[in-house]
Design a protein around this motif. Structure first.
Motif, mmCIF file in Angstrom:
data_model
loop_
_atom_site.group_PDB
_atom_site.id
_atom_site.type_symbol
_atom_site.label_atom_id
_atom_site.label_comp_id
_atom_site.label_asym_id
_atom_site.label_seq_id
_atom_site.Cartn_x
_atom_site.Cartn_y
_atom_site.Cartn_z
ATOM 1 N N VAL A 1 0.834 -1.200 0.000
ATOM 2 C CA VAL A 1 0.000 0.000 0.000
ATOM 3 C C VAL A 1 0.870 1.252 0.000
ATOM 4 C CG1 VAL A 1 -1.752 1.267 1.306
ATOM 5 C CG2 VAL A 1 -1.863 -1.225 1.160
ATOM 6 N N TYR A 2 0.402 2.304 -0.647
ATOM 7 C CA TYR A 2 1.125 3.570 -0.723
ATOM 8 C C TYR A 2 0.853 4.351 0.562
ATOM 9 C CZ TYR A 2 2.605 8.078 -2.749
ATOM 10 O OH TYR A 2 3.222 9.271 -3.001
ATOM 11 N N ALA A 3 1.795 4.276 1.503
ATOM 12 C CA ALA A 3 1.650 4.959 2.791
ATOM 13 C C ALA A 3 3.019 5.184 3.383
ATOM 14 C CB ALA A 3 0.789 4.140 3.746
ATOM 15 N N GLY A 4 3.132 6.226 4.192
ATOM 16 C CA GLY A 4 4.402 6.567 4.805
ATOM 17 C C GLY A 4 4.636 5.834 6.113
ATOM 18 N N PRO A 5 5.837 5.977 6.674
ATOM 19 C CA PRO A 5 6.206 5.267 7.905
ATOM 20 C C PRO A 5 5.296 5.586 9.083
ATOM 21 C CG PRO A 5 8.144 6.226 6.861
ATOM 22 C CD PRO A 5 6.968 6.762 6.146
ATOM 23 N N ALA A 6 4.905 6.846 9.240
ATOM 24 C CA ALA A 6 4.055 7.212 10.376
ATOM 25 C C ALA A 6 2.698 6.525 10.288
ATOM 26 C CB ALA A 6 3.883 8.731 10.426
ATOM 27 N N VAL A 7 2.152 6.467 9.087
ATOM 28 C CA VAL A 7 0.863 5.809 8.893
ATOM 29 C C VAL A 7 0.994 4.313 9.123
ATOM 30 C CG1 VAL A 7 -0.965 5.317 7.219
ATOM 31 C CG2 VAL A 7 0.070 7.583 7.302
ATOM 32 N N ARG A 8 2.093 3.730 8.663
ATOM 33 C CA ARG A 8 2.300 2.287 8.852
ATOM 34 C C ARG A 8 2.451 1.953 10.331
ATOM 35 N NH1 ARG A 8 3.068 -0.119 4.050
ATOM 36 N NH2 ARG A 8 3.596 1.221 2.294
ATOM 37 N N LYS A 9 3.164 2.796 11.069
ATOM 38 C CA LYS A 9 3.317 2.567 12.505
ATOM 39 C C LYS A 9 1.959 2.625 13.203
ATOM 40 C CE LYS A 9 5.407 4.499 16.678
ATOM 41 N NZ LYS A 9 6.171 5.615 17.264
ATOM 42 N N LEU A 10 1.146 3.612 12.833
ATOM 43 C CA LEU A 10 -0.186 3.745 13.425
ATOM 44 C C LEU A 10 -1.037 2.521 13.102
ATOM 45 C CD1 LEU A 10 -2.296 5.524 14.863
ATOM 46 C CD2 LEU A 10 -2.883 6.457 12.609
ATOM 47 N N ALA A 11 -0.936 2.037 11.876
ATOM 48 C CA ALA A 11 -1.722 0.865 11.485
ATOM 49 C C ALA A 11 -1.310 -0.362 12.272
ATOM 50 C CB ALA A 11 -1.558 0.606 9.983
ATOM 51 N N ARG A 12 0.009 -0.534 12.488
ATOM 52 C CA ARG A 12 0.470 -1.679 13.276
ATOM 53 C C ARG A 12 -0.048 -1.604 14.704
ATOM 54 N NH1 ARG A 12 5.347 -0.613 10.536
ATOM 55 N NH2 ARG A 12 6.203 0.418 12.379
ATOM 56 N N GLU A 13 -0.031 -0.404 15.281
ATOM 57 C CA GLU A 13 -0.457 -0.254 16.669
ATOM 58 C C GLU A 13 -1.950 -0.505 16.837
ATOM 59 O OE1 GLU A 13 0.827 3.673 17.545
ATOM 60 O OE2 GLU A 13 2.874 3.068 18.070
ATOM 61 N N LEU A 14 -2.741 -0.105 15.832
ATOM 62 C CA LEU A 14 -4.189 -0.273 15.928
ATOM 63 C C LEU A 14 -4.668 -1.590 15.346
ATOM 64 C CD1 LEU A 14 -5.404 3.330 14.973
ATOM 65 C CD2 LEU A 14 -5.138 2.346 17.240
ATOM 66 N N GLY A 15 -3.745 -2.374 14.771
ATOM 67 C CA GLY A 15 -4.144 -3.650 14.191
ATOM 68 C C GLY A 15 -4.950 -3.495 12.917
ATOM 69 N N VAL A 16 -4.636 -2.481 12.117
ATOM 70 C CA VAL A 16 -5.384 -2.180 10.897
ATOM 71 C C VAL A 16 -4.629 -2.711 9.683
ATOM 72 C CG1 VAL A 16 -6.220 -0.331 9.400
ATOM 73 C CG2 VAL A 16 -6.514 -0.165 11.871
ATOM 74 N N VAL A 17 -5.338 -3.388 8.795
ATOM 75 C CA VAL A 17 -4.770 -3.819 7.520
ATOM 76 C C VAL A 17 -4.979 -2.685 6.524
ATOM 77 C CG1 VAL A 17 -4.841 -5.533 5.687
ATOM 78 C CG2 VAL A 17 -5.300 -6.215 8.042
ATOM 79 N N LEU A 18 -3.878 -2.066 6.107
ATOM 80 C CA LEU A 18 -3.972 -0.878 5.259
ATOM 81 C C LEU A 18 -4.673 -1.164 3.939
ATOM 82 C CD1 LEU A 18 -0.468 0.754 5.822
ATOM 83 C CD2 LEU A 18 -2.657 1.449 6.778
ATOM 84 N N ALA A 19 -4.589 -2.399 3.469
ATOM 85 C CA ALA A 19 -5.239 -2.744 2.208
ATOM 86 C C ALA A 19 -6.759 -2.594 2.296
ATOM 87 C CB ALA A 19 -4.874 -4.180 1.805
ATOM 88 N N GLU A 20 -7.296 -2.574 3.521
ATOM 89 C CA GLU A 20 -8.748 -2.458 3.707
ATOM 90 C C GLU A 20 -9.184 -1.002 3.891
ATOM 91 O OE1 GLU A 20 -9.628 -4.864 7.056
ATOM 92 O OE2 GLU A 20 -8.996 -6.737 6.114
ATOM 93 N N VAL A 21 -8.226 -0.072 3.930
ATOM 94 C CA VAL A 21 -8.538 1.326 4.212
ATOM 95 C C VAL A 21 -8.608 2.107 2.901
ATOM 96 C CG1 VAL A 21 -7.813 3.394 5.458
ATOM 97 C CG2 VAL A 21 -7.366 1.129 6.419
ATOM 98 N N LYS A 22 -9.609 2.979 2.795
ATOM 99 C CA LYS A 22 -9.752 3.814 1.599
ATOM 100 C C LYS A 22 -8.840 5.022 1.705
ATOM 101 C CE LYS A 22 -13.194 6.205 -1.222
ATOM 102 N NZ LYS A 22 -14.623 6.574 -1.343
ATOM 103 N N ALA A 23 -8.023 5.253 0.678
ATOM 104 C CA ALA A 23 -7.044 6.341 0.692
ATOM 105 C C ALA A 23 -7.684 7.640 0.230
ATOM 106 C CB ALA A 23 -5.856 5.991 -0.195
#
Length: 677
Positions: free
Chosen positions: A378-400
């Motif tokens: 997914v096209y996302a930066g490090p801060a967004v990826r860190k937030l996704a890991r902490e919240l247990g979110v699969v970025l592929a399921e999120v609308k950009a």
């Protein structure tokens, strides 16, 4: 400082777990409290570093946005100054052709360990204007893809301010200071390099206070000097918190349950262990988990005992880490060749990334390997990826919502809010498992009061499954089987089986007879289909055998009894019973049954009505056999009679079919030799 409940998308939430205690030191983004609604759960991170002074909520409290959760006291001496040489303004250029960047992983890793402060020449004290510059991103040049802030915006430390990108990767550049944006010095499409000023930020104090780590960068004064210099050295110092200082504590990981019991301790004080070596076995009511060591070294202390209840975060053992582990956090020098020799740079960069990745203190990753792999695309930066890991979110399921389909932090928060508030499609088993609303218990204080005692974990997890019987139209068919001759034959075989260490019970014969009968009557081993108009007929027979344990009833599965001899069945029944009582059953041992046998054994009773175990449609109950007089036409003969109770789902099984099933079973048990025909 007060840490309050953020906007989590619901009016109210319950405090499910408090992850810190008074006196703990916490860093920014450390999870403090776990809140949950009826749809999902969210961990509330700390917005500041400090020491927990007080906890103003308790588990079970209902909180809303703005409720005070934790009070923090700032740590003394937690800030430090970092000086970085100010780059020459001539470094800014408008070239539109960037050089080739390293791969995305290297670029993001280097960007996440950028210089901690920029242009720290401003004096400490009152308000000052600080220049935020391009950090060392591992490449000579990159394009400004997007500017994330505007003049007048209030920004915080580590907030993403600019996106720089190439044809291979994208990196969000975070701010090194907190304050108000005075001016934006670049535009989208500009080509920038290390040291170029991005923003000017008005701060209440020196930007140097925001530096959690030390980065020393030697930058050429002019581009000509850069060409003549053989190489530039960037020293990256790992955060102090990640240094394994001598002893390392191995704690209970997230097991998915509130509590577990220490079943086995696999090491002793003085043992040498390797990383990932199993050290402790913990178990819940239905499964066991081996806890591995996160570090190599020598066991210095064991903090738990056999049978002790443990929960996530409790210390299990202390390990004196090997010297090699300490070497991980030594400053790693990344050698970047000048533009004329750009090719070797990617080869040196992974060495720095590896050193950083080996630091033991990292954010808890709530995602599986497969989900992390999906996130990487997914096209996302490090801060967004860190937030996704902490919240247990699969970025592929999120609308950009960002430019070029780039995911923003706001997109992740919006996704979490949707999960908290929107109804979610639940599995059929959970949909029908809702217990009807019962009124609250009356107050018994006027009648002597009472004492509340928690049910066992096994009883608690059984409640939803047992409640499924509210939706099954169940009928029970009773019968008696003459097992006089069968019991006599078993008595002849018992001594021989006992010499081989096998316990031959009447249940082994019954399981064999029922398995044989299920081949003739497949509907009794089937399932009512979801459309309520058809029946799923199984290709194999897997028989659940109910076993009584001190914590309650559990049902391990006997695989393919129709394909096994009575001796093999007796051996496996013994093994399953022992594993159930010792709490050694794995999840696989409890799955896949399409018929169940439950027996009262020698407990007593004459008959009972067992509950059908959804999604099965039938269950056979066995009561203790008794000697009864049976009329033979001229007189009464003493016969050993076995009571049978067949409960069945009347939507799938007709009453006449159930009566025929039990009658056939009594014939098989009265003359077990018919199984050979």
């Amino acid at each position: 400082m007060q840490i309050k409940t953020p906007d989590i998308g619901v009016d109210k939430a319950i405090v499910a777990e408090i992850l810190v205690k008074v006196g703990d030191s916490v860093a920014v983004d450390d999870s403090l409290v776990l809140l949950e609604s009826d749809k999902a759960s969210v961990e509330v991170p700390s917005t500041s570093a400090g020491i927990v002074k007080s906890i103003t909520v308790a588990v079970g409290d209902v909180v809303s946005e703005g409720s005070v959760l934790i009070e923090l006291e700032a740590e003394e001496g937690s800030t430090g100054a970092t000086e970085v040489q100010e780059a020459d303004a001539s470094q800014k250029t408008s070239e539109n052709t960037p050089t080739s960047l390293p791969d995305q992983e290297i670029m993001q890793e280097l960007a996440s360990h950028q210089p901690a402060a920029a242009a720290a020449k401003n004096p400490a004290g009152s308000a000052s204007v600080v220049e935020v510059q391009v950090p060392d991103i591992g490449v000579e040049k990159a394009l400004v893809g997007e500017i994330l802030v505007q003049v007048g915006d209030e920004i915080t430390v580590d907030q993403s301010i600019v996106v720089v990108e190439s044809d291979k990767a994208t990196v969000e550049v975070p701010s090194t200071v907190a304050g108000t944006v005075e001016s934006v010095e670049v535009q989208a499409g500009d080509t920038v390099k290390e040291g170029v000023v991005l923003l000017k930020v008005k701060t209440a104090s020196s930007a140097a206070e925001a530096a959690p780590s030390t980065v020393s960068t030697t930058t050429p004064a002019t581009e000509t000097a850069a060409v003549n210099a053989p190489k530039t050295e960037t020293s990256v110092q790992a955060p102090v918190a990640s240094v394994p200082g001598g002893e390392v504590e191995i704690a209970v990981p997230d097991l998915g349950v509130d509590k577990a019991v220490v079943a086995e301790i696999l090491v002793q004080v003085g043992d040498t262990v390797e990383a990932d070596q199993s050290i402790i076995v913990v178990e819940s009511d239905k499964a066991t988990v081996e806890v591995p060591s996160s570090s190599a070294g020598v066991i210095k202390a064991i903090h738990v005992q056999m049978g002790q209840n443990v929960s996530q975060g409790m210390a299990l053992v202390s390990i004196e880490a090997k010297r090699q582990a300490a070497a991980v956090v030594q400053p790693a020098k990344v050698e970047a060749a000048p533009a004329a020799k750009a090719a070797p740079a990617p080869a040196a960069a992974p060495q720095a990334a590896t050193s950083v990745e080996q630091a033991p203190v990292q954010s808890a990753d709530k995602l599986s390997k497969e989900q992390n792999a999906a996130n990487a695309k997914v096209y996302a930066g490090p801060a967004v990826r860190k937030l996704a890991r902490e919240l247990g979110v699969v970025l592929a399921e999120v609308k950009a919502s960002g430019a070029h389909d780039r995911l923003m932090k706001e997109d992740v928060f919006a996704y979490v809010k949707t999960r908290l508030t929107a109804p979610q499609a639940a599995p059929v088993a959970q949909t029908v498992a809702q217990v009807p609303g019962l009124p609250a218990l009356p107050d018994f204080s006027a009648f002597g009061g009472g004492e509340v005692k928690a049910m066992t974990r096994l009883q608690q997890v059984s409640v939803p499954q047992l409640s499924l019987n509210n939706y099954i139209p169940q009928v029970t068919q009773f019968d008696l089987a003459d097992i006089t001759e069968l019991e006599a034959w078993r008595g002849d075989l018992k001594a021989k089986f006992k010499q081989e260490g096998i316990s031959l019970t009447i249940l082994a014969f019954i399981a064999k007879a029922v398995a044989h009968l299920l081949k003739e009557e497949p509907y009794f081993a089937g399932h009512l289909a979801d459309d309520q108009k058809s029946v799923l007929l199984r290709n194999e027979i897997h028989m659940g055998i109910a076993v009584a344990t001190p914590d309650g009833l559990t049902v391990p599965v006997l695989r393919n009894p129709d394909q096994k001899s009575i001796k093999q069945i007796a051996v496996e029944l013994g093994e399953l019973s022992k594993k159930a009582r010792d709490k050694k059953l794995s999840p696989k041992d409890l799955q896949g049954a399409n018929f169940t046998i439950t027996s009262l054994g020698s407990i007593g009773g004459t008959a009972f009505t067992p509950l059908v175990n959804w999604p099965q449609v039938a269950i056979l109950g066995i009561s203790p056999a008794t000697m009864q007089p049976v009329w033979n036409g001229t007189g009464f003969d003493p016969k050993l009679m076995l009571p049978l109770s067949l409960s069945y789902d009347h939507r799938v099984i007709n009453g006449a079919d159930a009566a025929r099933f039990t009658h056939k079973l009594t014939k098989l048990l009265s003359d077990i030799r018919s199984l050979l025909l």
